[in-house]
Every structure is written in structure tokens, then in C-alpha cells.
Write an enzyme that holds these catalytic residues in place. Structure first.
Site, PDB file in Angstrom:
ATOM      1  N   PHE A   4       0.819  -1.227   0.000  1.00  0.00           N
ATOM      2  CA  PHE A   4       0.000   0.000   0.000  1.00  0.00           C
ATOM      3  C   PHE A   4       0.842   1.261   0.000  1.00  0.00           C
ATOM      4  CE2 PHE A   4      -0.045   2.403   3.981  1.00  0.00           C
ATOM      5  CZ  PHE A   4       0.699   1.597   4.828  1.00  0.00           C
ATOM      6  N   LYS A   5       2.115   1.158   0.345  1.00  0.00           N
ATOM      7  CA  LYS A   5       2.981   2.339   0.385  1.00  0.00           C
ATOM      8  C   LYS A   5       3.021   3.054  -0.978  1.00  0.00           C
ATOM      9  CE  LYS A   5       4.867   1.422   4.603  1.00  0.00           C
ATOM     10  NZ  LYS A   5       4.301   0.167   5.074  1.00  0.00           N
TER      11      LYS A   5
END
Ligand SMILES: *Cc1c(COP(=O)(O)O)cnc(C)c1O
Length: 492
Positions: free
Chosen positions: A111-112
Site C-alpha cells: 500500500f505504500k
């Protein structure tokens, strides 16, 4: 809109572009809006918006020194064909009991990417807006995923240099390979003989070292951060809470105005704080459930009001959550203390000196948006297997932490409010753990595990994994925690 430090007063506030460049406030605090935006929007306006449109709307509420065109160009560049799903963040329903918000369709499979694809766009425009002529040095401590995602985001971006520190032996084989195969003339990656907390503490110390900062300024450099301490990384993460809500309305799984709960696998408390900000902005969120692995300092905090990092540190199979000092909690404490910076200063000083602090009952009463739980290594394996056997769906160990905590929460606390689990990494990023949980057989690591998982799932391998094992690796560079500053000095 102005931003102030959680440890400083509002009269020292700066604009968003300056806060994004600085990353961390000079007093060690984190930047927060002086006045939290209260935008007027109706939820039905959000339904049918693309991810890019939703992201642009959210950014415009916070970053008003950027022009409409600058924000438009930023989101267009950030959320394009580097994602392998046109929705960017698809939501999928499973009979195992939850909705999964898939945040892993970006180039580095975690998700970064949602924040670190857009941060370089915001950063380079901030540099122009502020007339900064220094080279921006992105100094990053990573628990595994921020490192690759920030190198990928800043790769060959003019006027920037990235230095990533990760815990030696503390990341998964795919994470390590991803970091060592990043290409770009402005990227450096270094292993630290210690854990993530030590790496992060030293990065913060280097940020606060004024003499060193002046030395670097003379040489034309200025530090910034790509950690979730940077407000330019945190705010873009709010978008996917809104986008998920709108998708579920469009799919008719909820009605406009219904409440949702979210369970978030938590480490540095950035992802879940973005959910809390979404709620402050008016999204109908019932509870935010903070899910931890065996490093469950936050579970205890939400249950007792005492934060105590004096405990064993466990290396788990969800390494991106192996953290005992969750930086972004400071932003929540700031709100719970009614924006009183002296309370935050006092708590953070206690944390630095004794490793612990206890918040007041008044502050605890402000935390009712949250619930918390944790999953052991055995719980994680059982949850991966349960979801796979029910739905033929593989979840990564971080997602499994949240999924297990959500499942328990639904059984014990609230079984009626629809529950969204934030799915923070692709199972291909941790194929060894996923396979072992499903097959209960020993697994060979690396490429073999990737291929074996692919055979089991019969799906398309994400591009980020397909090529990974063909790229040339750099040799691993290892330093002691107290050599980090020296490394920076010699390599800038
Ligand atoms: C970083 C990370 C987390 C933790 O997110 P925070 O914002 O640090 O709380 C969870 N899962 C994965 C896969 C991550 O990379």
C-alpha cells in the site's frame, strides 16, 4: 491552510509545501493542520468518481497552496499504468466475512505505493513553489516496504537523492530483493545492524542535528522524509477510505449514509490515522480497529491508556509491522489533548526517557473511534488458511493480521456493521509464509515459492514479481546504528 508541529505553537505555522519539504518539524514533532478542514461535500458526489478524481479532491482540501493544475498533474502521473488494476484500489467481498480493500496493485506490491507514487510529484512542485535550490535528500528508515516504494517513486527524479536504511535480516526475501534491485542514479540502500525502531530513532536524531543540517546546507543539501511522518505522504492515504466507501455504495453493498468499520494492520500508525482523518472529514466510519502482530504495544495502549515499549521485540512474518514506537500516534495524541502541544511534549519526553507514558482519562475518552486487537503467528497462519479454504483467496501475512482481528471483533463486538479489511500487501510479496500456511508443508524461499504460489492460485503474476528475479542485485551494505550519520556524510 497552515501546518504546525505537534510540539510547537500555531504562530510558527508554515504552508503545506514547506511542511512537505521539511518532512519532520525542527522540534522533533509532526506537522498537523492548524485548523482541520471542514469541506462541504455530499457523499453522493463521490460515487462514480475515479481514484484520480477522489485523490485530487482530498488533496485540494489540505494542500491549497498548489494550483488545481498542479494537483491534477500530480494525480495523473501518480495513479496511471504503473498500477495493474484500472480501479487502482479495488474492493472485493469474501464469504469469509469481510470486504478487502486491495491496496497492493502498485509497482512494489504494497500500500505504500498509493502515497509514494504521489509524494515525489508533490515534493518536486513544493520545491518550485518554495523556491528551494537545495538538493532534497530523502532520508528513510524502512520496515521493508517504504524503502522500495520510495526508491521507486523518487527514481531519477531531478534534484533528489534517496537514502534508505532497513533492518539487517529483518525483511522478507522478496522485500530484500526489491530493495537491492532498484535502479536509479540517485538511490542508496543500507542495512542497519539493528531493528526498525533503532533505524527510525537514528533517522529522527539525524534530522534534529542542527549542526549537521547546516553542514549539509553549505554543501547544497537539505533533508526530507518519505516516512508517514511526512504530511505529504499521510494525506494522500485518506483518499482510499473515501473511494472504498463510494465503491461499496455503487456496488449497492451499502446505502448512502450507512456506517462502515475498517480494520487496519498497523505499524507506524500512518495508515489508520488516515482513516481517522477521513472520519474527521465526515466519512461515516463507525470504528477503526487497530490490528497489531505480536509486537502489540498499541493493543495495550488502546485497552489501558498506557504506552509501554519496554518489552521484547519480536521478528515476525509480518515484518512491516515489527515496530514498538509508532510515530504517527503523536498526531492522535495531539488531538486527544485538544491540540495542547505542552501535553504532547511531556508525553514524548517520557517516552524518550523511560520508554513509557500513561495518558489521562480525559484523553482516553477522546479515543472512542478506535478499537484494538492483535494476532499471534499461529493466528496469522490459521487466518490465511481459513480465508483460502473458504474463498480460494490468498492474503498476505499483514492482511491476515487485520483479517483475524476483524473476524474476532465481528464475533465478539459488532457483527452487523460491514467490515473492510485493509489489504496492505500482495501475497506474492510474502509467498513463503502464505504457502506454508496453506499447504502446511516446508517451502523453499524466493523464486521457487513465488512460482509454487502462482501454480496454486492460477492467477497472473504481478509485473513487479515477474521480473524481480532476473534483475541484477547490488551487494548488501551493512552499517552499525551509530555509523548511519557517517555513511550519509561520506556519500553525499
Ligand atoms: C507499512 C505497512 C503496514 C503498516 O502501516 P503503518 O502505516 O506503518 O501503520 C502494514 N502492512 C504492510 C504490508 C506495510 O508495508
Amino acid at each position: 491552510m497552515k501546518y504546525r508541529s505537534t510540539r510547537g505553537t500555531a504562530d510558527q505555522a508554515i504552508n503545506s509545501a514547506a511542511a512537505i519539504i521539511q518532512g519532520l518539524a525542527p522540534d522533533g514533532g509532526l506537522y498537523v493542520p492548524v485548523t482541520f478542514p471542514q469541506p462541504t461535500f455530499s457523499l453522493d458526489q463521490l460515487v462514480g468518481l475515479s481514484y484520480q478524481e477522489t485523490a485530487k479532491l482530498v488533496l485540494s482540501w489540505f494542500f491549497d497552496d498548489y494550483s488545481d493544475e498542479q494537483l491534477q498533474d500530480s494525480v495523473t502521473a501518480a495513479y496511471g499504468s504503473q498500477f495493474d488494476d484500472a480501479k487502482i484500489v479495488p474492493v472485493t467481498a469474501k464469504t469469509a466475512g469481510n470486504y478487502y480493500m486491495e491496496l497492493f496493485h502498485g509497482p512494489t506490491l504494497a500500500f505504500k505505493d498509493l502515497a509514494l507514487q504521489v509524494l515525489p510529484q508533490l515534493m518536486t512542485r513544493a520545491v518550485k513553489l518554495q523556491g528551494v535550490d537545495h538538493n532534497i535528500v530523502i532520508l528513510t528508515a524502512t520496515s521493508g516496504d517504504t524503502g522500495t516504494a520510495s526508491m521507486r517513486g523518487f527514481q531519477d527524479v531531478d534534484g533528489t537523492q534517496v537514502i534508505v536504511f532497513y533492518p539487517h535480516g529483518g525483511v522478507s526475501p522478496v522485500q530484500l530483493r526489491q530493495m537491492l534491485t532498484q535502479q536509479g542514479r540517485n538511490l542508496k540502500v543500507v542495512a542497519v545492524e539493528g531493528n526498525f525502531d533503532q533505524a527510525q530513532a537514528n533517522v529522527k536524531k539525524i534530522f534534529g542535528d542542527r549542526e549537521f543540517g547546516q553542514q549539509l546546507a553549505q554543501a547544497g543539501h537539505q533533508f526530507s522524509s518519505a516516512n508517514s511522518m511526512n504530511i505529504g505522504r499521510l494525506i494522500p492515504q485518506i483518499a482510499y477510505y473515501f473511494y472504498t466507501y463510494a465503491q461499496m455504495v455503487a456496488q449497492q453493498t451499502i446505502q448512502l449514509g450507512d456506517q462502515l468499520s475498517f480494520t487496519v494492520p498497523t505499524g507506524n500508525f500512518g495508515d489508520i490515522l488516515a482513516g481517522y482523518y477521513a472520519k474527521k472529514l465526515g466519512l461515516p466510519i463507525k470504528k477503526l480497529i487497530c490490528a497489531s502482530n505480536q509486537n502489540n504495544v498499541l493493543t495495550d495502549f488502546f485497552k489501558t491508556g498506557k504506552y509501554d515499549r519496554n518489552r521484547p521485540f519480536f521478528l515476525t512474518n509480518s515484518p512491516s509491522m515489527d515496530i514498538l514506537v509508532s510515530s504517527n500516534l503523536e498526531r492522535l495524541l495531539f488531538d486527544a489533548a485538544d491540540q495542547d502541544e505542552t501535553v504532547v511534549q511531556d508525553l514524548m519526553q517520557q517516552l524518550a526517557q523511560t520508554g513509557a507514558y500513561q495518558i489521562s482519562d480525559d484523553m482516553r475518552a477522546q479515543l472512542s473511534d478506535f478499537a484494538a486487537g492483535f494476532a499471534s503467528e499461529a493466528d496469522i497462519q490459521a487466518e490465511i488458511k481459513r480465508v483460502y479454504e473458504t474463498d480460494g483467496y490468498a492474503i498476505d501475512p499483514h492482511t491476515a493480521v487485520a483479517s483475524a482481528v476483524a473476524h474476532r471483533y465481528q464475533a465478539e463486538e459488532d457483527g452487523t456493521t460491514p467490515m473492510v479489511v485493509l489489504s496492505t500487501a500482495s501475497p506474492y510479496k510474502f509467498p513463503e509464509t502464505v504457502l506454508k500456511a496453506i499447504t502446511e508443508q516446508p517451502v523453499e524461499p524466493g523464486l521457487k515459492a513465488v512460482n509454487q504460489l502462482n501454480q496454486l492460485l492460477q492467477d497472473t503474476l504481478p509485473a513487479g514479481v515477474r521480473d524481480l528475479f532476473e534483475l541484477k542485485e547490488r551487494a548488501e551494505v551493512v552499517v552499525e546504528p551509530d555509523e548511519m550519520k557517517q555513511y550519509i556524510q561520506t556519500h553525499l
